[in-house]
Design an enzyme around this catalytic site. Structure first.
Site, PDB file in Angstrom:
ATOM      1  N   ASP A 222      85.308 -52.988 -76.105  1.00 47.11           N
ATOM      2  CA  ASP A 222      86.058 -52.568 -77.281  1.00 47.11           C
ATOM      3  C   ASP A 222      86.426 -51.092 -77.224  1.00 47.11           C
ATOM      4  O   ASP A 222      85.620 -50.253 -76.795  1.00 47.11           O
ATOM      5  CB  ASP A 222      85.196 -52.840 -78.526  1.00 47.11           C
ATOM      6  CG  ASP A 222      85.860 -52.421 -79.811  1.00 47.11           C
ATOM      7  OD1 ASP A 222      86.842 -53.063 -80.206  1.00 47.11           O
ATOM      8  OD2 ASP A 222      85.393 -51.429 -80.429  1.00 47.11           O
ATOM      9  N   GLU A 290      89.823 -53.485 -73.776  1.00 47.09           N
ATOM     10  CA  GLU A 290      90.741 -53.352 -74.903  1.00 47.09           C
ATOM     11  C   GLU A 290      91.229 -51.905 -74.927  1.00 47.09           C
ATOM     12  O   GLU A 290      90.481 -50.984 -75.257  1.00 47.09           O
ATOM     13  CB  GLU A 290      90.057 -53.675 -76.226  1.00 47.09           C
ATOM     14  CG  GLU A 290      91.033 -53.635 -77.392  1.00 47.09           C
ATOM     15  CD  GLU A 290      90.435 -53.218 -78.724  1.00 47.09           C
ATOM     16  OE1 GLU A 290      90.941 -53.646 -79.767  1.00 47.09           O
ATOM     17  OE2 GLU A 290      89.467 -52.419 -78.723  1.00 47.09           O
TER      18      GLU A 290
END
Length: 595
Positions: A222, A290
């Site tokens: 993330d 990401e």
């Protein structure tokens, strides 16, 4: 039964061969599960791990190879799990570590890979690390990024620079206990970890290995561009697009994103995963990044060991208002023209941060968009519910849960909230769409669930789900896993691409998508290797042309907003059908042998 298994195996060997040199992840179909919204097993209105486990057969039936779950770690849920209080435990909302082990075991028995969401940039402010750091207890004192404020002439202490949080507001919060500010690039409850501290680096490596030991096959990482900041902490230059110093677009983020050390840390994680694979089973563990950043910075992750950074072209660059030219250039060519020669592409059309495909584009384009997502070369990523064309659900200000929406106001929250695309999975037409036995769910079920649900689409003669299954079956063929790609604009409203094996002149497959609200007459002459006649292999549910129809290369009429998959001959189409049947038979035999 053993004889039937042998037949199924023999039949499978008769399918188009695929390149044995391709690693398992290079052709995978990945499915994102948002745990709160997939399946509630205990009736509390919130999805959980036993619920996920109970529905894994759906992934097998859908042709999925791997799934990743949004965070399930112990968390105060200030950002629904992206604020982690304990990286090596499961939040009680979702279950226990034992539940997680059961989930992994069941997934493995079904041939599914399990990928976890890793959140390395920040923890929760309720993590024991932060509590200790706040109290200046070594070695935790510098686990986070603390800075003295700037003292004005009148004695007022203000933040050390003009950095702005992604969620809006200043990226610095004052704590009187330390008489200092701490950095949080996201919510105030999410303090940034300090990766220039060797103990933090080792902590995260230990966390990665903890989950590897529990059987995970890799990580979706993330918010990776934010891992490091310029250590001189200069003011960022102003963008000139807004006068609000608390709006994230107020500055150009030269010093808070894409620092060189971030890529070096990814390389260390790659080495850790490779070493783990070498000492265990020699099976690759994946790193999926990401990274909402520019193309050049995104592509660098390949060079430092990521299996791939997510390709957000269809999310960030285009939407339903875009022309085929824009879609080709900004969402497809931009990626294919820049991906390294040895890099595996990937395609993402939806996730938990974006409006759903049926809402961002249109319900009529669901099948066409899934064709693009599943049949371009490389990895496909599907957000839960996109296989049945789920739509955004409007949610009132009073019922808004997303902190990004709650941080706005009643007049503007709809521009920020992500709740509409996180509503419960629509399994069937029973209570709460089969998601929960409770009438009260953490977010309201979409009001269209009585007609738009998985069970109804399984029973229907044609449906988005059945198109999705046909597409994932086609992904198993060599022409999709290994074939070249050629993307063409056929006119102002229609885009098409071919996949073709250089070793087989009759292997060509063409995907045609009409982005206009009216029928278009087109020619496929741009695809020189295509035969004069082709057969519709797969068609969107509202297409006037249906599977099995023969069409001419020189003149073809495609329905409004439709997608078509065309094959070189009826034999190729029949091969795909046989392949699907054999794979289904093979899975059924395996299930019977297990039980």
């Amino acid at each position: 039964m053993r004889g039937v298994l042998a037949f199924a195996l023999l039949a499978l060997t008769g399918l188009s061969s695929v390149n044995a040199d391709l690693d398992w992840w290079q052709t995978m179909s990945v499915y994102q599960i948002y745990p709160r919204s997939w399946k509630d097993s205990d009736g509390d209105g919130i999805g959980d791990l036993p619920g996920i486990e109970s529905k894994l057969q759906h992934l097998v039936d859908s042709g999925i190879d791997a799934f990743w779950t949004s965070p399930i770690y112990e968390s105060p849920m200030a950002d629904f799990g992206y604020d982690i209080a304990n990286y090596t435990n499961i939040d009680s909302i979702f279950g226990t570590l034992e539940d997680f082990d059961d989930l992994v075991a069941t997934a493995k028995s079904l041939g599914l890979k399990v990928i976890m969401d890793l959140v390395p940039n920040h923890s929760s402010d309720e993590h024991q690390w932060f509590t200790n750091s706040l109290a200046s207890i070594d070695p935790y004192t510098d686990y986070y990024i603390w800075k003295n404020g700037t003292e004005l002439e009148n004695g007022t202490i203000v933040p050390p620079n003009n950095w702005v949080s992604v969620f809006g507001g200043y990226a610095w919060s004052w704590r009187s206990e330390r008489q200092a500010y701490y950095l949080h690039q996201f919510a105030e409850e999410q303090p940034d970890l300090n990766y220039r501290n060797e103990y933090v680096v080792q902590e995260m490596k230990d966390i990665i290995e903890f989950w590897l030991d529990r059987g995970v096959d890799g990580f979706r990482v993330d918010a990776i561009p934010y891992l490091y900041e310029d250590e001189s902490f200069p003011d960022e230059p102003l963008s000139g697009t807004t006068d609000s110093p608390t709006n994230y677009s107020y500055t150009l983020h030269y010093y808070t994103q894409d620092q060189a050390e971030t890529y070096e840390m990814v390389a260390q994680w790659r080495q850790l995963l490779d070493d783990y694979s070498f000492k265990t089973d020699n099976i690759t563990r994946v790193l999926m990044m990401e990274a909402y950043t520019n193309t050049s910075q995104t592509m660098k992750f390949y060079d430092y060991g990521a299996n791939f950074p997510f390709n957000f072209g269809f999310i960030s660059n285009v939407d339903g208002s875009s022309t085929p030219t824009e879609i080709k250039e900004l969402a497809i060519d931009e990626w294919l023209d820049n991906v390294p020669d040895n890099g595996t592409s990937n395609w993402v059309i939806g996730n938990h941060d974006q409006s759903r495909v049926a809402s961002r584009y249109s319900p009529e384009q669901v099948d066409a968009m899934n064709m693009i997502n599943l049949l371009l070369p490389g990895v496909s990523v599907t957000y839960y519910g996109e296989e049945i064309g789920m739509e955004d659900q409007w949610i009132s200000w009073e019922n808004t849960q997303d902190p990004q929406g709650c941080g706005a106001d009643e007049d503007t929250y709809e521009d920020y909230t992500r709740d509409p695309n996180r509503t419960p999975m629509q399994w069937d037409a029973t209570t709460s769409a089969g998601f929960s036995t409770s009438n009260s769910t953490w977010l309201p079920v979409n009001s269209n669930y009585l007609t738009l649900n998985l069970a109804a689409q399984i029973d229907a003669d044609v449906s988005h789900y059945k198109v999705f299954q046909e597409l994932t079956t086609l992904r198993k063929e060599a022409v999709i896993q290994e074939g070249t790609v050629n993307v063409q604009l056929l006119n102002d409203n229609v885009m098409a691409f071919s996949r073709e094996l250089e070793s087989s002149s009759d292997s060509i497959m063409i995907v045609v998508t009409n982005f206009a609200n009216h029928t278009e007459m087109i020619s496929l002459e741009a695809f020189e290797n295509a035969p004069d006649t082709l057969v519709v292999s797969i068609a969107s549910i509202d297409s006037d042309l249906t599977a099995g129809t023969t069409v001419s290369k020189s003149s073809l009429e495609i329905s409004a907003l439709a997608g078509l998959v065309l094959r070189a001959s009826t034999a190729s189409g029949a091969s795909a059908v046989v392949s699907s049947g054999v794979i289904t038979l093979f899975m059924a035999v395996l299930a019977n042998l297990r039980y």
